[in-house]
Structures are given as structure tokens and as C-alpha cells.
Design an enzyme around this catalytic site. Structure first.
Site, PDB file in Angstrom:
ATOM      1  CB  CYS A   7      12.349   8.469   9.324  1.00 48.52           C
ATOM      2  SG  CYS A   7      13.320   7.380   8.294  1.00 48.52           S
TER       3      CYS A   7
ATOM      4  CE  LYS B 261      -2.760   3.365   1.601  1.00 47.67           C
ATOM      5  NZ  LYS B 261      -1.820   4.479   1.351  1.00 47.67           N
TER       6      LYS B 261
ATOM      7  CD  GLU C  61      12.001   3.824   9.452  1.00 50.41           C
ATOM      8  OE1 GLU C  61      11.952   4.758  10.288  1.00 50.41           O
ATOM      9  OE2 GLU C  61      12.063   4.000   8.234  1.00 50.41           O
TER      10      GLU C  61
ATOM     11  CD  GLU D 245       9.297  12.423  12.040  1.00 47.06           C
ATOM     12  OE1 GLU D 245       8.165  11.914  12.091  1.00 47.06           O
ATOM     13  OE2 GLU D 245      10.301  11.807  11.647  1.00 47.06           O
TER      14      GLU D 245
HETATM   15  P1  NAP Z   1       1.332   8.494   7.788  1.00 46.58           P
HETATM   16  O1  NAP Z   1      -0.053   9.027   7.950  1.00 46.58           O
HETATM   17  O2  NAP Z   1       1.968   7.799   8.915  1.00 46.58           O
HETATM   18  O3  NAP Z   1       1.273   7.565   6.484  1.00 46.58           O
HETATM   19  C1  NAP Z   1       2.113   6.477   6.193  1.00 46.58           C
HETATM   20  C2  NAP Z   1       1.317   5.408   5.467  1.00 46.58           C
HETATM   21  O4  NAP Z   1       0.282   4.883   6.302  1.00 46.58           O
HETATM   22  C3  NAP Z   1       0.606   5.909   4.224  1.00 46.58           C
HETATM   23  O5  NAP Z   1       0.603   4.892   3.242  1.00 46.58           O
HETATM   24  C4  NAP Z   1      -0.781   6.152   4.746  1.00 46.58           C
HETATM   25  O6  NAP Z   1      -1.765   6.212   3.775  1.00 46.58           O
HETATM   26  C5  NAP Z   1      -0.977   4.984   5.649  1.00 46.58           C
HETATM   27  N1  NAP Z   1      -2.030   5.145   6.637  1.00 46.58           N
HETATM   28  C6  NAP Z   1      -2.657   6.288   7.047  1.00 46.58           C
HETATM   29  N2  NAP Z   1      -3.553   6.013   8.003  1.00 46.58           N
HETATM   30  C7  NAP Z   1      -3.498   4.691   8.229  1.00 46.58           C
HETATM   31  C8  NAP Z   1      -4.182   3.806   9.124  1.00 46.58           C
HETATM   32  N3  NAP Z   1      -5.078   4.224   9.999  1.00 46.58           N
HETATM   33  N4  NAP Z   1      -3.862   2.488   9.084  1.00 46.58           N
HETATM   34  C9  NAP Z   1      -2.938   2.026   8.213  1.00 46.58           C
HETATM   35  N5  NAP Z   1      -2.267   2.812   7.357  1.00 46.58           N
HETATM   36  C10 NAP Z   1      -2.540   4.126   7.364  1.00 46.58           C
HETATM   37  O7  NAP Z   1       2.266   9.636   7.354  1.00 46.58           O
HETATM   38  P2  NAP Z   1       1.802  10.933   6.578  1.00 46.58           P
HETATM   39  O8  NAP Z   1       0.397  11.352   6.887  1.00 46.58           O
HETATM   40  O9  NAP Z   1       2.076  10.673   5.179  1.00 46.58           O
HETATM   41  O10 NAP Z   1       2.795  12.015   7.186  1.00 46.58           O
HETATM   42  C11 NAP Z   1       2.498  12.589   8.455  1.00 46.58           C
HETATM   43  C12 NAP Z   1       3.722  12.753   9.276  1.00 46.58           C
HETATM   44  O11 NAP Z   1       4.314  11.478   9.479  1.00 46.58           O
HETATM   45  C13 NAP Z   1       4.829  13.558   8.641  1.00 46.58           C
HETATM   46  O12 NAP Z   1       4.691  14.912   8.807  1.00 46.58           O
HETATM   47  C14 NAP Z   1       6.033  13.024   9.355  1.00 46.58           C
HETATM   48  O13 NAP Z   1       6.208  13.653  10.581  1.00 46.58           O
HETATM   49  C15 NAP Z   1       5.697  11.591   9.576  1.00 46.58           C
HETATM   50  N6  NAP Z   1       6.311  10.718   8.567  1.00 46.58           N
HETATM   51  C16 NAP Z   1       7.324   9.947   8.957  1.00 46.58           C
HETATM   52  C17 NAP Z   1       7.936   9.110   8.038  1.00 46.58           C
HETATM   53  C18 NAP Z   1       9.074   8.238   8.422  1.00 46.58           C
HETATM   54  O14 NAP Z   1       9.733   7.681   7.550  1.00 46.58           O
HETATM   55  N7  NAP Z   1       9.351   8.057   9.694  1.00 46.58           N
HETATM   56  C19 NAP Z   1       7.503   9.078   6.719  1.00 46.58           C
HETATM   57  C20 NAP Z   1       6.431   9.873   6.341  1.00 46.58           C
HETATM   58  C21 NAP Z   1       5.844  10.685   7.288  1.00 46.58           C
HETATM   59  P3  NAP Z   1      -2.136   7.654   3.186  1.00 46.58           P
HETATM   60  O15 NAP Z   1      -0.958   8.038   2.390  1.00 46.58           O
HETATM   61  O16 NAP Z   1      -3.308   7.425   2.368  1.00 46.58           O
HETATM   62  O17 NAP Z   1      -2.388   8.564   4.360  1.00 46.58           O
END
Ligand code: NAP
Ligand code: MG
Length: 501
Positions: free
Chosen positions: A308, A200, A274, A405
Site C-alpha cells: 500500500c 477475516k 488503511e 493504484e
Molecule cells: P479488497 O477487495 O479490498 O480486499 C481486502 C479484504 O476485504 C479481503 O479480506 C476481502 O475479502 C474483503 N472484502 C471484499 N469485499 C468486501 C466487502 N464488500 N465487505 C467487506 N470486506 C470485503 O482487495 P483485493 O480485492 O484483495 O485487491 C484489490 C485491489 O485492492 C488491489 O489491486 C490493490 O490495488 C488494492 N489493495 C490494497 C491493499 C492495501 O494494503 N492498501 C491491500 C490489498 C489490495 P476477499 O479476499 O474474499 O475478497
């Protein structure tokens, strides 16, 4: 100065890939529409313009994909391939990535905003390396023979051994910051060890995962072994909760990571995570300061801060604090902002308006709390999703810019005195993903490396990864280790067999 995407040439393959939308789901070896027929648009972060439509998969599509992966694992020919046959197929994925490197890099630059040059040299080249590395593992996943005693059966003879077997159907949920690379981190070890996969991608960046699907489709990998469900968080949530999924691997925010853990309770599927970071990067006065300035700027600027592992808490020994932080600020201020397809741009746009709002919200809060910006401090321009590289000083440990973060090109710099030691400050975080240390004193470097609570420590460098090195987090930065042999543990389980002779 900013330039726009329209000015750049795209390969014919990338052009037709995009024009060929709406992009479909990959389920059971077929490209199919979402059951509800819904699509959504993916955008170019350099302009905000629409690239193409993508299928919006929901729980119904997840059911179809899981059924296909289940069948391919339980009954399909995948499990009957020899390790060497499986390894050769996984190796071919790496080869195809290199053959199509330019297409993957351009597509990543368009969908994510990162530099096409960096995408080709780092994201695509490393992804290929990961497939090649795990292709090698396919023939090296072994059990052991274990001499046993079973003292309550006197006089008996035993032959005991372990088998290392695949976990089964793996849901892999990935973020938008390194779309292809995060897919490679997860897909390569899962396939090499004989699992089946439902990937996904993040809603913002589905395109390189779909192109990966196309190259996997061209190989002799049986239907159902590798499936892709694009869409929103609802698709990820359905995967994490699904009773026929044996394992969920997630990279993304700590907040969603905790939701994954909750969702996995139903069938107690295996979970690896992660998650986020707020990594310390520590510079001693005895460091090679030229290298440390460039390295410390790269630590939080790389990928426009959307890493990250970003070294976003910069600790500088007090005797050089002013001079060093100013040099980092000057380095950052000179960086040219522009789209990923501009080879002269050094810092690209953030992924979307939501991230711009999030990052600039943190900046406003930090400045209101009393932080001072040596450079940057807000949004850049009004086209695309750019934020100025920002160095904040005069921060206190309780500020949100220090604790949370931000995921943008923002660093907070704090002084430390050699006498008091920097370790308590450096470890004062809920996260524990990575850390950097800059010093010419070898003993000090190793002592500090031992005391830092982080899954990776870099000395006199930053962001220096390798496929063979385990990667993952202490504390709230995650569960489990990807890359290296660590990922073999994540995608296999051990069976003990004890035979009375
Ligand atoms: P996120 O919400 O954690 O999304 C990561 C993945 O999880 C995406 O594929 C997302 O789908 C999916 N997802 C969302 N809600 C879910 C749920 N309830 N159950 C299972 N999967 C779900 O990250 P983001 O919204 O893209 O970014 C938000 C913040 O996360 C950023 O500002 C940053 O601080 C952090 N982040 C951290 C990393 C890292 O590598 N540590 C990477 C990205 C972001 P959708 O794309 O459809 O939401
Ligand atoms: Mg999200």
C-alpha cells in the site's frame, strides 16, 4: 529465469498443516466447518497449483463467530483478567511466532508468493515484535484525573477522572499482501486492550492466519476471544454490517473501504481504514545517488509492488532525470524473478491471475496513452503469476498509470525542476499514505516533509517502519492510525466519571 516451488524442502509441520486440510473456521475455541459445509481452494502463486481447501464462511458463520465474541466480551473471563495477565498472554503469542518462525515464513511464501527469507526476517519477526510491543501496553492503558469546576454548582467539590475501556467486539478484515503482518497489526492491540476479535483473512491467503489461530489455541486465551472466519468478500460484508460488532478495522482497497463505511452505518460501529496509495518518492540532484537508486527501486519493487505504501510515483530533479531513471531501470531489470522458496529470487509472483490481468491491463493502457517503458512492460513467463518490473517514463499527470493504484511492480517516473518545486506534483493525488525524499540538504528535507500530504514521510530511506511509529493515511488512504499509541486509541474508548464529593 524462473524456478518452481516443487524443488524446495518444506518443514514437516508445514507439510502436515497443508495435508491436514480442509482447514476449518475458528469459532468459540473450536475448529468447525462452515455451516453450509462449503470449501474453496487456496493456491500457490508461483505455480497456480492448489495448496489445500479452506472453509468458505458465510453470513451464518459470521453470526456464530460474532455471538461467541460477544459472549466472550460481555460475560467471559477475558474482561476479568488483570492487565498483566492479559499482557503475558499477548507476549506469549509473540514468543510462539518466533519459535515457529520458519513454519510461518514457509507457509506465507507458499500461500502469498513472497520470499520465505523476507517473510521470516520481516513479516514474522515484525509480527512477533508487534505482539511483544502491545503486550507491554496492556499494563499502561490509563485514564487521567481532571480538575473540574462545574461553575453552576457553587461550593461543590468534585473528583473527576477518565477510564479507558475496550471498544468490544472487533471485526478485522485484512488483505493478501502481508497476510500475517496485517493480522498482527490488528489482533495484537485489540487483544492487549481487552477486546474480542473476529478475523477475516483475504480469500487468497488464509493459511498463516489459521496457523496463528493454532498457536493462540495452545495458550490460555478463553474461547470466543479470538475467532477466524475464512471465506470471500461476503463474509467481510456480513461482519461490516453486523449489529453486534462494535468496531470494524479494514485494510485493503479504497473501493471496498468505502463499502465498509456504508455497511457500518446501521449500528454506527467504529471504523478504521488503511487503504490504497500512490506514494511520491522524490529524488533531488544533491542526494546520495547510489543509495537513492537502490532505495527508489526498493520503494516500488518490495513485495513485487504489492505494498500500500509503494513509492510508485518517482519524481526526479530534471538535471539527473535520464541518468537516474536509467539506473533504476537497470537495477530492476537485473532482479531475478522466482518463487518465494527460492532464496536467490528477488521478485516473486503476483497473488493471482486477476492481479496479473489488472496490472498488465494498466501497462497496456499506459503504453497506449504514450508512456515508454525503460524496462519491463508485460507479463513474465507462462507459469505462475509473474509481471516484469517496469519503469515508465514520458507519462502525463492524467494517465491512469499515474493516478491509480496498480499494485504490481510498476513505477512511473516524472521530472521536476527545483525552481518550480515538486510539492504540487507530489500532492496531486487522491491518496496520502506515504512519501519519500532523497537529499543531503537537511533543511530542504524537513521543509518538504512538512508540506507533503502523507501519513508517513521517509527521508533518505523507504519502507522504514517501526512498531512504535503511527501508521495511516491522509486523504483517501484511510481513517485512523495503526501501530504505536495510535492503535490504543483505535481499540479503546474513553469514559468520563464525575463524582460530587
Ligand atoms: P479488497 O477487495 O479490498 O480486499 C481486502 C479484504 O476485504 C479481503 O479480506 C476481502 O475479502 C474483503 N472484502 C471484499 N469485499 C468486501 C466487502 N464488500 N465487505 C467487506 N470486506 C470485503 O482487495 P483485493 O480485492 O484483495 O485487491 C484489490 C485491489 O485492492 C488491489 O489491486 C490493490 O490495488 C488494492 N489493495 C490494497 C491493499 C492495501 O494494503 N492498501 C491491500 C490489498 C489490495 P476477499 O479476499 O474474499 O475478497
Ligand atoms: Mg477482493
Amino acid at each position: 529465469m524462473t524456478t518452481t516451488t516443487q524443488e524446495y524442502e518444506l518443514s514437516t509441520a508445514v507439510r502436515s498443516f497443508i495435508i491436514g486440510g480442509p482447514k476449518k473456521l475458528l469459532i468459540d475455541g473450536q475448529w468447525v466447518e462452515a455451516a453450509a459445509g462449503a470449501v474453496y481452494a487456496t493456491h500457490d502463486p508461483a505455480t497456480g497449483g492448489k495448496l489445500t481447501d479452506v472453509a468458505r464462511g458465510t453470513a451464518e458463520d459470521v453470526d456464530r463467530a460474532v455471538a461467541a465474541a460477544r459472549r466472550a466480551f460481555d460475560e467471559g473471563p477475558w474482561g476479568r483478567l488483570t492487565p498483566s495477565e492479559r499482557g503475558r498472554l499477548v507476549w506469549r503469542i509473540g514468543d510462539r511466532l518466533l519459535e515457529r518462525a520458519e513454519d510461518f515464513a514457509q507457509l506465507e511464501a507458499l500461500d502469498n508468493g513472497k520470499s520465505a527469507g523476507v517473510a521470516q526476517a520481516v513479516d514474522v519477526a515484525w509480527s512477533a515484535d508487534i505482539f511483544h510491543y502491545y503486550a507491554g501496553w496492556a499494563t499502561k492503558v490509563e485514564g487521567r484525573t481532571i480538575p473540574v469546576s462545574v461553575p453552576w454548582v457553587p461550593g461543590a467539590e468534585w473528583h473527576a477522572y477518565t477510564l479507558r475501556e475496550p471498544v468490544g467486539v472487533c471485526a478485522q478484515i485484512i488483505p493478501w499482501n502481508f497476510p500475517l503482518l496485517m493480522a498482527a497489526f490488528k489482533v495484537a492491540p485489540a487483544l492487549a486492550t481487552g477486546n474480542t476479535v473476529i478475523l477475516k483473512p483475504a480469500e487468497q491467503t488464509p493459511l498463516t492466519a489459521l496457523l496463528l489461530g493454532e498457536i493462540i489455541q495452545e495458550l490460555d486465551i478463553p474461547p470466543g476471544v479470538f475467532n477466524i472466519v475464512t471465506g470471500f468478500g461476503e463474509a467481510g460484508a456480513a461482519l461490516a454490517a453486523h449489529d453486534h460488532v462494535d468496531k470494524v478495522a479494514f485494510t485493503g482497497s479504497t473501493e471496498i473501504g468505502k463499502k465498509i463505511v456504508d455497511a457500518a452505518r446501521g449500528n454506527l460501529k467504529k471504523v478504521s481504514l488503511e487503504l490504497g496509495g500512490k506514494s511520491p518518492n522524490i529524488v533531488f540532484a544533491d542526494a546520495d545517488l547510489d543509495a537513492a537508486v537502490a532505495g527508489s527501486a526498493n520503494a516500488w519493487l518490495f513485495n513485487h509492488g504489492q505494498c500500500c505504501v509503494a513509492g510508485t510515483r518517482l519524481f526526479v530533479e530534471d538535471s539527473i532525470f535520464d541518468e537516474f531513471t536509467q539506473a533504476v531501470a537497470d537495477f530492476a531489470a537485473q532482479a531475478k524473478l522466482g518463487p518465494g522458496l527460492d532464496p536467490t529470487a528477488q521478485v516473486g509472483p503476483l497473488i493471482d491471475q486477476e492481479q496479473v490481468d489488472r496490472v498488465t491491463g494498466y501497462l497496456r493502457q499506459g503504453l497506449a496513452d504514450g508512456a515508454r517503458a525503460l524496462t519491463g512492460g508485460g507479463r513474465h513467463g507462462d507459469t505462475g503469476f509473474y509481471v516484469q518490473p517496469t519503469v515508465l517514463v514520458d507519462v502525463k499527470p492524467k494517465f491512469s498509470v499515474v493516478r491509480e493504484e496498480i499494485f504490481g511492480p510498476v513505477v512511473v517516473a516524472q521530472p521536476f525542476s527545483a525552481g518550480n518545486g515538486v510539492i504540487p506534483q507530489a500532492n496531486d493525488t487522491d491518496f496520502g499514505l506515504a512519501a519519500g525524499v532523497w537529499t543531503r540538504d537537511i533543511s530542504k528535507a524537513h521543509r518538504i516533509a512538512r508540506r507533503l500530504k502523507a501519513g508517513t514521510v521517509w527521508v533518505n530511506t523507504y519502507n522504514a517502519f517501526d512498531t512504535a511509529l503511527p501508521f495511516g493515511g491522509y486523504k483517501q488512504s484511510g481513517w485512523g492510525r495503526e501501530l504505536g499509541e495510535g492503535a490504543i486509541d483505535l481499540y479503546t474508548q474513553v469514559k468520563a466519571v464525575n463524582v460530587q464529593l
